[in-house]
Design a protein around this motif. Sequence first.
Motif, PDB file in Angstrom:
ATOM      1  N   ARG A  92       0.828  -1.198   0.000  1.00  0.00           N
ATOM      2  CA  ARG A  92       0.000   0.000   0.000  1.00  0.00           C
ATOM      3  C   ARG A  92       0.873   1.263   0.000  1.00  0.00           C
ATOM      4  NH1 ARG A  92      -2.965  -0.198   4.805  1.00  0.00           N
ATOM      5  NH2 ARG A  92      -1.362   1.108   5.696  1.00  0.00           N
ATOM      6  N   CYS A  95       2.441   1.678  -3.377  1.00  0.00           N
ATOM      7  CA  CYS A  95       1.430   2.083  -4.350  1.00  0.00           C
ATOM      8  C   CYS A  95       1.224   3.597  -4.273  1.00  0.00           C
ATOM      9  CB  CYS A  95       0.126   1.332  -4.081  1.00  0.00           C
ATOM     10  SG  CYS A  95      -1.022   1.329  -5.449  1.00  0.00           S
ATOM     11  N   HIS A  96       1.094   4.121  -3.072  1.00  0.00           N
ATOM     12  CA  HIS A  96       0.937   5.569  -2.895  1.00  0.00           C
ATOM     13  C   HIS A  96       2.192   6.304  -3.360  1.00  0.00           C
ATOM     14  CE1 HIS A  96      -2.955   5.894  -0.953  1.00  0.00           C
ATOM     15  NE2 HIS A  96      -2.663   4.797  -0.262  1.00  0.00           N
ATOM     16  N   GLN A 100       0.868   7.175  -6.826  1.00  0.00           N
ATOM     17  CA  GLN A 100       0.093   8.276  -6.275  1.00  0.00           C
ATOM     18  C   GLN A 100      -1.405   7.960  -6.207  1.00  0.00           C
ATOM     19  OE1 GLN A 100       2.464   9.214  -8.926  1.00  0.00           O
ATOM     20  NE2 GLN A 100       3.884   9.288  -7.223  1.00  0.00           N
ATOM     21  N   CYS A 101      -1.724   6.733  -5.837  1.00  0.00           N
ATOM     22  CA  CYS A 101      -3.119   6.354  -5.640  1.00  0.00           C
ATOM     23  C   CYS A 101      -3.190   5.166  -4.692  1.00  0.00           C
ATOM     24  CB  CYS A 101      -3.805   6.023  -6.968  1.00  0.00           C
ATOM     25  SG  CYS A 101      -3.165   4.565  -7.803  1.00  0.00           S
ATOM     26  N   SER A 102      -4.395   4.864  -4.271  1.00  0.00           N
ATOM     27  CA  SER A 102      -4.585   3.720  -3.385  1.00  0.00           C
ATOM     28  C   SER A 102      -4.518   2.423  -4.194  1.00  0.00           C
ATOM     29  CB  SER A 102      -5.946   3.817  -2.701  1.00  0.00           C
ATOM     30  OG  SER A 102      -6.975   3.588  -3.657  1.00  0.00           O
ATOM     31  N   ARG A 104      -6.703   0.080  -4.302  1.00  0.00           N
ATOM     32  CA  ARG A 104      -8.019  -0.144  -4.912  1.00  0.00           C
ATOM     33  C   ARG A 104      -8.188   0.702  -6.173  1.00  0.00           C
ATOM     34  NH1 ARG A 104     -12.782   0.004  -1.000  1.00  0.00           N
ATOM     35  NH2 ARG A 104     -12.099  -2.133  -0.749  1.00  0.00           N
ATOM     36  N   ALA A 105      -7.775   1.957  -6.100  1.00  0.00           N
ATOM     37  CA  ALA A 105      -7.883   2.829  -7.275  1.00  0.00           C
ATOM     38  C   ALA A 105      -7.013   2.303  -8.414  1.00  0.00           C
ATOM     39  CB  ALA A 105      -7.490   4.254  -6.920  1.00  0.00           C
ATOM     40  N   ALA A 106      -5.818   1.831  -8.080  1.00  0.00           N
ATOM     41  CA  ALA A 106      -4.930   1.275  -9.113  1.00  0.00           C
ATOM     42  C   ALA A 106      -5.577   0.072  -9.788  1.00  0.00           C
ATOM     43  CB  ALA A 106      -3.587   0.883  -8.499  1.00  0.00           C
ATOM     44  N   ARG A 109      -8.913   1.166 -11.811  1.00  0.00           N
ATOM     45  CA  ARG A 109      -8.616   1.871 -13.060  1.00  0.00           C
ATOM     46  C   ARG A 109      -7.956   0.951 -14.064  1.00  0.00           C
ATOM     47  NH1 ARG A 109      -6.030   7.104 -10.542  1.00  0.00           N
ATOM     48  NH2 ARG A 109      -4.258   5.737 -10.694  1.00  0.00           N
ATOM     49  N   LEU A 111      -4.980   0.582 -14.465  1.00  0.00           N
ATOM     50  CA  LEU A 111      -3.800   1.308 -14.900  1.00  0.00           C
ATOM     51  C   LEU A 111      -3.337   0.983 -16.315  1.00  0.00           C
ATOM     52  CD1 LEU A 111      -1.631   1.577 -11.725  1.00  0.00           C
ATOM     53  CD2 LEU A 111      -3.048   3.282 -12.773  1.00  0.00           C
TER      54      LEU A 111
END
Length: 120
Positions: A92, A95-96, A100-102, A104-106, A109, A111
Amino acid sequence: MRATDFVAIRERCLELIDVHYRDRHVGPKWLARELFISRRQLDRAFAGSPSVAEILARRRLRQVVAIAAHNPEVPMAEITKRCGYGTYETFRAQCHRYLQCSPRAARDRGLSARALAKAA
């Protein structure tokens, strides 16, 4: 391999990372032992470029995101363990840091290939 042949050290180290990144015990210390050099020599071989730890982290991160994007039903914590992370928290944080995202967002999306290439 001569200890001062930094190009050969870097190439062999990158090969080892590609083969063994899934093992959570693989890190700069382990890589130096496998190359029969000191940790200091390994660091010198990567001076002026991303560190061995950073290259390893990005390799693992890229793999986790790719697997998670293609298998959203598999828990991220399970994928991270398969890809060599000792803890989900480490993943985690990386990833941040790198995307530059969580997580879950990765995953959600999916990516793009361009974003994954940047993490490489």
